[in-house]
Scaffold this motif. Structure first.
Motif, mmCIF file in Angstrom:
data_model
loop_
_atom_site.group_PDB
_atom_site.id
_atom_site.type_symbol
_atom_site.label_atom_id
_atom_site.label_comp_id
_atom_site.label_asym_id
_atom_site.label_seq_id
_atom_site.Cartn_x
_atom_site.Cartn_y
_atom_site.Cartn_z
ATOM 1 N N GLU A 1 0.830 -1.202 0.000
ATOM 2 C CA GLU A 1 0.000 0.000 0.000
ATOM 3 C C GLU A 1 0.865 1.252 0.000
ATOM 4 O OE1 GLU A 1 -2.721 -0.314 3.294
ATOM 5 O OE2 GLU A 1 -4.165 -1.368 2.010
ATOM 6 N N ALA B 1 3.831 1.547 -1.237
ATOM 7 C CA ALA B 1 4.423 1.705 -2.571
ATOM 8 C C ALA B 1 3.406 2.311 -3.533
ATOM 9 C CB ALA B 1 4.916 0.352 -3.090
ATOM 10 N N ARG B 2 2.168 1.842 -3.466
ATOM 11 C CA ARG B 2 1.134 2.408 -4.332
ATOM 12 C C ARG B 2 0.906 3.874 -4.002
ATOM 13 N NH1 ARG B 2 -4.315 -0.298 -4.047
ATOM 14 N NH2 ARG B 2 -4.807 1.553 -5.222
ATOM 15 N N ASP B 3 0.820 4.144 -2.709
ATOM 16 C CA ASP B 3 0.582 5.516 -2.262
ATOM 17 C C ASP B 3 1.675 6.458 -2.773
ATOM 18 O OD1 ASP B 3 -0.915 7.387 -0.436
ATOM 19 O OD2 ASP B 3 1.075 7.524 0.449
ATOM 20 N N LEU B 4 2.895 5.907 -2.909
ATOM 21 C CA LEU B 4 4.018 6.740 -3.355
ATOM 22 C C LEU B 4 4.141 6.759 -4.874
ATOM 23 C CD1 LEU B 4 6.461 5.593 -0.581
ATOM 24 C CD2 LEU B 4 5.684 7.936 -0.909
ATOM 25 N N GLY B 5 3.170 6.189 -5.572
ATOM 26 C CA GLY B 5 3.125 6.362 -7.013
ATOM 27 C C GLY B 5 3.454 5.135 -7.846
ATOM 28 N N ALA B 6 3.621 3.965 -7.206
ATOM 29 C CA ALA B 6 3.949 2.769 -7.979
ATOM 30 C C ALA B 6 2.668 2.111 -8.506
ATOM 31 C CB ALA B 6 4.717 1.784 -7.107
ATOM 32 N N ARG C 1 4.678 -2.285 -10.911
ATOM 33 C CA ARG C 1 5.850 -1.690 -10.270
ATOM 34 C C ARG C 1 5.901 -2.081 -8.788
ATOM 35 N NH1 ARG C 1 9.041 2.957 -11.788
ATOM 36 N NH2 ARG C 1 11.083 2.142 -11.187
ATOM 37 N N ARG D 1 -8.155 6.390 4.615
ATOM 38 C CA ARG D 1 -7.820 5.509 3.503
ATOM 39 C C ARG D 1 -8.652 5.830 2.262
ATOM 40 N NH1 ARG D 1 -5.075 0.855 4.344
ATOM 41 N NH2 ARG D 1 -6.437 -0.338 2.983
ATOM 42 N N GLY E 1 -7.022 6.927 -1.340
ATOM 43 C CA GLY E 1 -7.277 6.085 -2.508
ATOM 44 C C GLY E 1 -7.051 4.613 -2.236
ATOM 45 N N LEU E 2 -6.685 4.255 -1.020
ATOM 46 C CA LEU E 2 -6.458 2.849 -0.697
ATOM 47 C C LEU E 2 -7.767 2.127 -0.418
ATOM 48 C CD1 LEU E 2 -3.315 3.283 1.560
ATOM 49 C CD2 LEU E 2 -3.389 2.290 -0.722
ATOM 50 N N PRO F 1 -6.976 5.921 -8.458
ATOM 51 C CA PRO F 1 -6.222 4.994 -7.609
ATOM 52 C C PRO F 1 -5.139 5.734 -6.812
ATOM 53 C CG PRO F 1 -5.569 4.749 -9.896
ATOM 54 C CD PRO F 1 -6.747 5.685 -9.883
ATOM 55 N N ALA F 2 -4.721 5.107 -5.721
ATOM 56 C CA ALA F 2 -3.791 5.744 -4.778
ATOM 57 C C ALA F 2 -2.543 6.295 -5.470
ATOM 58 C CB ALA F 2 -3.398 4.748 -3.695
ATOM 59 N N GLU F 3 -2.027 5.515 -6.467
ATOM 60 C CA GLU F 3 -0.748 5.920 -7.056
ATOM 61 C C GLU F 3 -0.869 7.181 -7.899
ATOM 62 O OE1 GLU F 3 -2.246 2.963 -7.515
ATOM 63 O OE2 GLU F 3 -2.171 2.324 -9.617
ATOM 64 N N THR G 1 -1.742 12.842 -2.903
ATOM 65 C CA THR G 1 -1.681 12.719 -1.448
ATOM 66 C C THR G 1 -0.565 11.749 -1.107
ATOM 67 O OG1 THR G 1 -3.199 10.843 -1.497
ATOM 68 C CG2 THR G 1 -4.167 13.013 -1.162
ATOM 69 N N SER G 2 -0.104 11.803 0.131
ATOM 70 C CA SER G 2 0.818 10.779 0.585
ATOM 71 C C SER G 2 0.486 10.465 2.028
ATOM 72 C CB SER G 2 2.265 11.224 0.447
ATOM 73 O OG SER G 2 3.095 10.126 0.728
ATOM 74 N N MET G 3 0.672 9.199 2.362
ATOM 75 C CA MET G 3 0.233 8.732 3.668
ATOM 76 C C MET G 3 1.430 8.285 4.495
ATOM 77 S SD MET G 3 -2.991 6.959 4.736
ATOM 78 C CE MET G 3 -3.367 5.337 5.303
ATOM 79 N N GLY H 1 9.432 7.604 -3.739
ATOM 80 C CA GLY H 1 8.406 8.340 -4.483
ATOM 81 C C GLY H 1 8.969 9.031 -5.712
ATOM 82 N N MET I 1 9.564 6.575 -8.456
ATOM 83 C CA MET I 1 8.328 6.235 -9.164
ATOM 84 C C MET I 1 7.933 7.351 -10.125
ATOM 85 S SD MET I 1 7.675 3.253 -8.219
ATOM 86 C CE MET I 1 9.417 3.005 -7.893
ATOM 87 N N SER J 1 7.315 10.411 2.622
ATOM 88 C CA SER J 1 6.068 10.997 2.129
ATOM 89 C C SER J 1 6.251 12.452 1.694
ATOM 90 C CB SER J 1 4.991 10.927 3.215
ATOM 91 O OG SER J 1 4.431 9.646 3.248
ATOM 92 N N THR K 1 7.722 13.544 -1.868
ATOM 93 C CA THR K 1 6.886 13.532 -3.069
ATOM 94 C C THR K 1 6.096 14.837 -3.197
ATOM 95 O OG1 THR K 1 5.007 12.541 -1.919
ATOM 96 C CG2 THR K 1 6.577 11.027 -2.916
#
Lengths: 299, 359
Positions: free
Chosen positions: A199, A201-206, A210, B55, B59-60, B79-81, B85-87, B107, B110, B155, B158
């Protein structure tokens, strides 16, 4: 003197010993066992491999001719190449099939279903391989289920022969045989992976792919290496599967070694030298893997 | 950070956000806005839905219904990516296979930023967080507070339009938590970014935030500055959850609340014109205690039932009629201590009694 006090005296004497001596006492039985049944035969084979044999008797004469023979022989080279290729393809297949299974078991399923599925992964290890091999022959044979279906549907006009007694069927047999040994270490490693890492990693843009490259793969890597080593090395030396599923031709390296002892020759020195070559090959593979990956991380 | 956002738009608008799991409604239609550069704290007991709400903003988790707007743009189904935002996760979720710098730079990696540039920016961030010498360390070599800062840096690097913090200080000991809390506030002020902080610790909420939202049972009960929420609780739940209080249910008439326990309390704040069922809240530190009867709008005589020594403060439980009053006094040597069993006078002026009309 009663047994009780005799025992007590023995305990007291043991208690007085230093930790090193106690440790040595504990280690002694397994060391003795390994020496007797592993080290001694190993060295006698290595000894045979450099001795001249006359009239089926090993003499004291030293020679490297057997190694030269094995290394230059087309038969041995071809057999080694065949065995390595089969083991490599088996490993690759087990990786392709086993990694998603390990990932799925570790991350996607609930506890109850996981236990059931884990049991199903491990269960084949309890079923004798000969039974499973003959089942494969039943399914893939000329009159088997697979060919029967293909014929009935009209996809083929005559049974496909290479489903059994062929290199593909050997590879298939080895893959099903060793698959648990690929799945389990990968599963064990990914069980320790925190899904919050995915989660994060996804949150950070992956993106979805990826995430697996950056998080899942590094987490599973020791398991992947370990599983691959298991499958590769066990496939390399396996004899039963090629013998049942490989057909009449005896093409693997271990079969070629056996032939040295069977075809009237009882050629112990050449068979031993061929074994020595295989041992050297395995050691080189292991050293290669361990030089790239930290041993401690793997075990 | 906030540079890209147009002036005038809120950093976040949540409208009627709802999340249902099977037969449980975790978040029950929550609406609120966060201004650019604000430090906003969502506070509530565990299980109140605050983490689920967070969450959904990140986007999670996908909302059952409702809208999320970040800087005015609808991100509800993004989607979260792909969200700005960053968590910072509760258990931090640092990548154990990467070193400190690798974590902080993740970040940017990515985002496809070249290694040399992202490492330079990563090192600057570590410098800012006081982790200058730790770039090549493994995560497991760091202390709890240091990991905390790595997660924050990962976080922040990014440059999120909105930083979401899910109780990241919960695992730290009290002293370190207080320090990190001040440091969070400092970093927030330095960067001018927008923080949404989620916690069950009302102390953190009061000291660090510009505004607080109090959540209970899937609902956002009250939003306001720390002072508003503390001084003017909208519901009995808020009064009891934020800080300590004496809370009585009773009937209000002409600004006097007759509590069910038989106290008559003249209340000077809140909607004192209400007639009917209300609650009245009096903070323990606003009540005086003395050996003799106290002169105040509301004065009672009672007996000390219990005394709790807290170092800086002393809290007395004083039995009055059928109820206990909690009275908190700063501990001063000159004042002397009352013992359980002592007869005392307690009292407070009407301005210290707040009428809570919410349910």
């Amino acid at each position: 003197m009663s047994t009780d006090t005799a025992l007590g005296a023995a305990y007291r004497r043991l208690d007085g010993l230093s930790t090193e001596v106690k440790g040595a006492l504990v280690a002694l039985p397994p060391i003795a066992y390994l020496t007797l049944f592993f080290v001694v035969p190993l060295f006698s084979i290595l000894n045979y491999s450099v001795r001249v044999q006359r009239e089926l008797q090993i003499t004291g004469e030293f020679t490297l001719a057997h190694y030269a023979e094995v290394l230059t022989s087309g038969t041995f080279q071809g057999a080694l190449f065949y065995s390595v290729r089969v083991a490599l393809v088996t490993t690759a297949l087990a990786l392709i099939v086993g990694t998603p299974v390990g990932y799925y078991l570790a991350t996607e399923v609930g506890d109850r279903l996981r236990n059931v599925l884990l049991f199903l992964v491990i269960a084949p290890l309890w079923i004798n391989f000969f039974v499973r091999a003959y089942a494969i022959i039943q399914i893939g044979g000329a009159r088997g289920f697979l060919n029967g279906t293909l014929l009935a549907v009209g996809l083929v006009d005559e049974p496909i022969q290479w489903f059994v007694y062929s290199q593909p069927s050997v590879i298939f047999g080895l893959t099903t045989l060793w698959l648990p040994l690929m799945v389990l270490p990968i599963y064990a490693l990914l069980r320790q992976m925190d899904t919050a890492w995915l989660e994060a990693a996804r949150d950070l843009g992956a993106g979805p792919l990826r995430v697996h490259r950056e998080v899942t793969l590094p987490a599973a890597l020791p398991g992947i290496i370990l599983g691959s080593l298991f499958v590769f090395l066990l496939s390399l030396g396996n004899q039963a599967v090629p013998r049942i599923l490989g057909g009449a031709k005896r093409t693997t390296y271990s079969e070629t070694i056996l032939l040295q002892l069977e075809s009237g020759g009882l050629n112990w020195p050449v068979a031993s030298a061929a074994s020595g070559v295989m041992m050297a090959f395995v050691i080189v593979v292991l050293l290669g893997v361990f030089s790239v990956f930290d041993m401690e991380e793997l075990f | 950070m906030t540079a890209s956002s147009s002036p005038g738009t809120s950093a976040l608008d949540a409208e009627e956000l709802r999340k249902e799991f099977d037969d449980l409604t975790a978040v029950d239609g929550v609406s609120f806005s966060i201004e650019q550069g604000e430090f906003f704290t969502l506070v509530g007991p565990s299980g109140c839905g605050k983490t689920t709400l967070l969450r959904m903003l990140s986007g999670l988790e996908e909302p059952t219904s409702g809208t999320v707007r970040i800087d005015g743009a609808d991100t509800t189904r993004l989607p979260a990516e792909r969200r700005p935002t960053s968590m910072v996760f509760q258990d931090l979720a640092l990548f154990p296979h990467k070193d400190v710098l690798g974590n902080v730079c993740f970040g940017l990696k990515m985002q496809g930023i070249a290694r040399s540039e992202r490492e330079e920016r990563g090192r600057e961030m570590l410098e800012l967080l006081g982790l200058g010498g730790y770039a090549d360390n493994a995560i497991e070599e760091l202390s709890g507070g240091e990991r905390q800062r790595v997660a924050l840096g990962r976080s922040l690097l990014t440059e999120p339009d909105l930083l979401l913090l899910d109780e990241p200080l919960a695992s730290l000991d009290v002293k370190l938590r207080r320090e990190m809390q001040l440091e969070l506030r400092r970093i927030h002020d330095d960067l001018g970014s927008t923080f949404l902080y989620v916690t069950h610790d009302q102390q953190v909420a009061l000291t660090a935030s510009d505004r607080i939202g109090v959540m209970n049972d899937g609902n956002l009960v009250q939003v306001g500055t720390p002072q508003e929420v503390y001084e003017e609780p909208a519901t009995p739940f808020v009064a009891e959850f934020i800080g300590e209080t004496n809370l009585w249910a009773g009937d209000c008439e002409d600004g006097v609340v007759a509590t069910d326990e038989g106290l008559e309390i003249a209340a000077g704040r809140g909607d004192t014109t209400t007639d009917g069922r209300v609650h009245v809240s009096v903070r323990p530190e606003r009540i005086d205690i003395a050996a003799d009867p106290v002169e105040a709008d509301n004065a009672f005589e009672g007996t000390v039932a219990d005394r709790i020594y807290e170092g800086d403060d002393i809290t007395y439980q004083v039995a009055v009629n059928d109820t206990d009053l909690q009275v908190e006094q700063p501990a001063k040597e000159s004042r002397g201590l009352f013992e359980p069993g002592d007869s005392v006078g307690v009292g407070f002026d009407r301005d210290n009694a707040y009428v809570v009309t919410g349910r």
